[in-house]
Design a protein around this motif. Structure first.
Motif, mmCIF file in Angstrom:
data_model
loop_
_atom_site.group_PDB
_atom_site.id
_atom_site.type_symbol
_atom_site.label_atom_id
_atom_site.label_comp_id
_atom_site.label_asym_id
_atom_site.label_seq_id
_atom_site.Cartn_x
_atom_site.Cartn_y
_atom_site.Cartn_z
ATOM 1 N N VAL A 59 1.095 -1.630 -0.347
ATOM 2 C CA VAL A 59 0.014 -0.036 0.132
ATOM 3 C C VAL A 59 1.011 1.133 -0.261
ATOM 4 O O VAL A 59 0.719 2.198 -0.833
ATOM 5 N N VAL A 60 1.744 1.575 0.417
ATOM 6 C CA VAL A 60 2.494 2.477 1.401
ATOM 7 C C VAL A 60 3.780 2.747 0.161
ATOM 8 O O VAL A 60 4.083 4.070 0.161
ATOM 9 N N ASP A 61 4.372 1.517 -0.706
ATOM 10 C CA ASP A 61 5.029 2.420 -1.080
ATOM 11 C C ASP A 61 5.305 2.313 -3.057
ATOM 12 O O ASP A 61 5.463 1.932 -3.862
ATOM 13 N N GLY A 62 3.617 1.704 -2.911
ATOM 14 C CA GLY A 62 3.354 2.287 -4.633
ATOM 15 C C GLY A 62 3.189 1.034 -5.185
ATOM 16 O O GLY A 62 2.350 1.112 -6.369
ATOM 17 N N THR A 63 2.952 -0.556 -4.397
ATOM 18 C CA THR A 63 3.484 -1.812 -5.441
ATOM 19 C C THR A 63 1.804 -1.420 -5.743
ATOM 20 O O THR A 63 1.499 -2.263 -7.028
ATOM 21 N N TYR A 64 0.555 -1.385 -5.173
ATOM 22 C CA TYR A 64 -0.489 -1.870 -5.600
ATOM 23 C C TYR A 64 -1.094 -0.898 -6.689
ATOM 24 O O TYR A 64 -1.636 -1.400 -7.740
ATOM 25 N N ALA A 65 -0.731 -0.147 -6.275
ATOM 26 C CA ALA A 65 -0.700 1.024 -7.177
ATOM 27 C C ALA A 65 -0.297 0.957 -8.659
ATOM 28 O O ALA A 65 -0.766 0.610 -10.040
ATOM 29 N N LYS A 66 0.512 0.451 -8.845
ATOM 30 C CA LYS A 66 1.784 0.079 -10.059
ATOM 31 C C LYS A 66 0.919 -0.873 -10.925
ATOM 32 O O LYS A 66 0.897 -1.325 -11.635
ATOM 33 N N TYR A 67 -0.319 -1.321 -9.677
ATOM 34 C CA TYR A 67 -0.770 -2.231 -10.571
ATOM 35 C C TYR A 67 -2.093 -2.249 -10.740
ATOM 36 O O TYR A 67 -2.945 -3.748 -11.337
ATOM 37 N N GLY A 68 -2.236 -0.657 -10.369
ATOM 38 C CA GLY A 68 -3.621 -0.507 -11.270
ATOM 39 C C GLY A 68 -4.931 -1.195 -10.401
ATOM 40 O O GLY A 68 -5.667 -1.047 -10.738
ATOM 41 N N LEU A 69 -3.956 -0.847 -8.824
ATOM 42 C CA LEU A 69 -4.669 -1.279 -7.350
ATOM 43 C C LEU A 69 -4.852 -0.240 -6.184
ATOM 44 O O LEU A 69 -4.056 -0.035 -5.980
ATOM 45 N N ASP A 70 -6.235 -0.307 -5.916
ATOM 46 C CA ASP A 70 -6.768 0.956 -5.083
ATOM 47 C C ASP A 70 -7.021 -0.089 -3.632
ATOM 48 O O ASP A 70 -8.379 -0.203 -3.597
ATOM 49 N N VAL A 71 -6.632 -0.785 -3.297
ATOM 50 C CA VAL A 71 -6.274 -1.094 -1.946
ATOM 51 C C VAL A 71 -6.568 -1.079 -0.435
ATOM 52 O O VAL A 71 -6.315 -0.188 -0.146
#
Length: 343
Positions: A59-71
């Motif tokens: 969540v905090v390092d942007g990995t989910y965001a990089k994978y197109g996810l808002d977790v």
């Protein structure tokens, strides 16, 4: 985004149609690129702690965001049962404790399935006083075991090691009875209760990780609904891959921000407790050991799951006729995702 016409188009709109078309395509491309991430809700099985660190890291390092996810992570706890929210669609993914829960879902006809296992080893441990030399010595001690433990792993201890239910006293999730009785041992998690014993008792206890004795269930699994696997396997794959990378980064990278978020969600957590837990995760190879060394974190294999099922069937914990293969899928794991991040 505010649309501005080129200056040369102001006198004659018709003469600038080609330029407007180009501008419109650019705007469309921008909108496509800025497509909103898929919203995902992940429910854990307990309050926020280092044992959930990889998910917080993603969540905090942007990995989910990089994978197109808002977790969104929804912590569990004594007053929350996130597991019940999964089959009814209130959450998208759930953190399972071990394979036994998944076997039970098959029996009960609950349409959920394990898609990854973040822990290669279950953290369940028996904690003893310093004079206990071997695992076998525990058969001569009073054992503080919860009713859940008595119905699961303890039946395996009875069947495979000759432990007795007569040794057992109820475990109330309090170290005091163990500390008061020098001839006793108690259950716990390798990452948690030993810390409390050290602080309250002033000594380092002997630790016997059940996984190292053959209790070979996976733990901290990722479960989802079977319909989501069928309907949107891409979403499942992205969540699994990003979570795996989160765990590599949490164990081997800078986890400062993840720990801050854990403490925000659980104000009782301290830096010292988190450091203790991470140290034990690494020391005992809870996350990154065994099959994970070759297949990557999150790994699962048919052989290991069959091994555990057979032990539980032999101990009469599960019905040997269960079609346990329905409890999991290897579709999303064993791809070596993130292995290059291990240090």
């Amino acid at each position: 985004m505010r649309l501005r016409l080129p200056h040369m188009c102001l006198p004659s709109l018709r003469s600038c149609l080609p330029a407007l078309a180009t501008l419109a395509l650019a705007v469309l491309g921008f909108a496509t690129h800025a497509k909103a991430a898929d919203k995902v809700t992940f429910g854990t099985n307990w309050v926020a702690q280092a044992e959930h660190g990889g998910f917080y890291q993603a969540v905090v390092d942007g990995t989910y965001a990089k994978y197109g996810l808002d977790v969104t992570i929804v912590p569990g706890g004594p007053q929350a049962n996130n597991r019940l929210l999964l089959p009814v669609g209130k959450i998208d993914f759930y953190m399972g404790a071990n394979m036994l829960q998944a076997f039970s879902s098959v029996v009960e006809g609950i349409p959920t399935i394990i898609v990854a296992a973040m822990f290669q080893k279950d953290p369940q441990v028996l904690i003893a006083h310093p004079d206990v030399a071997t695992f076998e010595d525990l058969k001569t001690r009073t054992l503080f075991i919860s009713k859940e433990g008595l119905a699961s792993y303890y039946q395996w201890l009875v069947a495979d090691f000759g432990f007795s239910e007569n040794q057992v006293k109820p475990y109330t999730f309090n170290a005091a009875p163990f500390l008061a009785d020098k001839n006793s041992a108690m259950q716990g998690y390798i990452t948690s209760e030993p810390y409390a014993v050290e602080k309250q008792g002033g000594f380092k206890p002997k630790l016997f990780l059940l996984a190292d004795q053959g209790f070979d269930t996976y733990s901290t699994t990722i479960e989802t609904r079977t319909e989501l696997v069928k309907r949107n396997p891409d979403l499942v794959q992205r969540f699994v891959d990003a979570s795996i990378i989160g765990w590599y980064n949490y164990l081997y990278g800078d986890n400062t921000k993840a720990n801050a978020l854990i403490k925000r969600d659980n104000p009782e957590m301290t830096d010292e407790m988190i450091a203790f837990s991470i140290d034990k995760l690494k020391e005992y190879g809870i996350v990154d050991s065994g099959e994970a060394k070759t297949l990557g974190i999150g790994a699962m294999t048919d052989a290991k799951i069959k091994s555990f099922f057979d032990k539980m069937a032999r101990a009469k914990v599960v019905d040997p006729t269960i079609d346990y293969a329905k409890s999991y899928t290897l579709q999303f794991v064993d791809k070596g995702v993130g292995k290059e991040l291990a240090k």
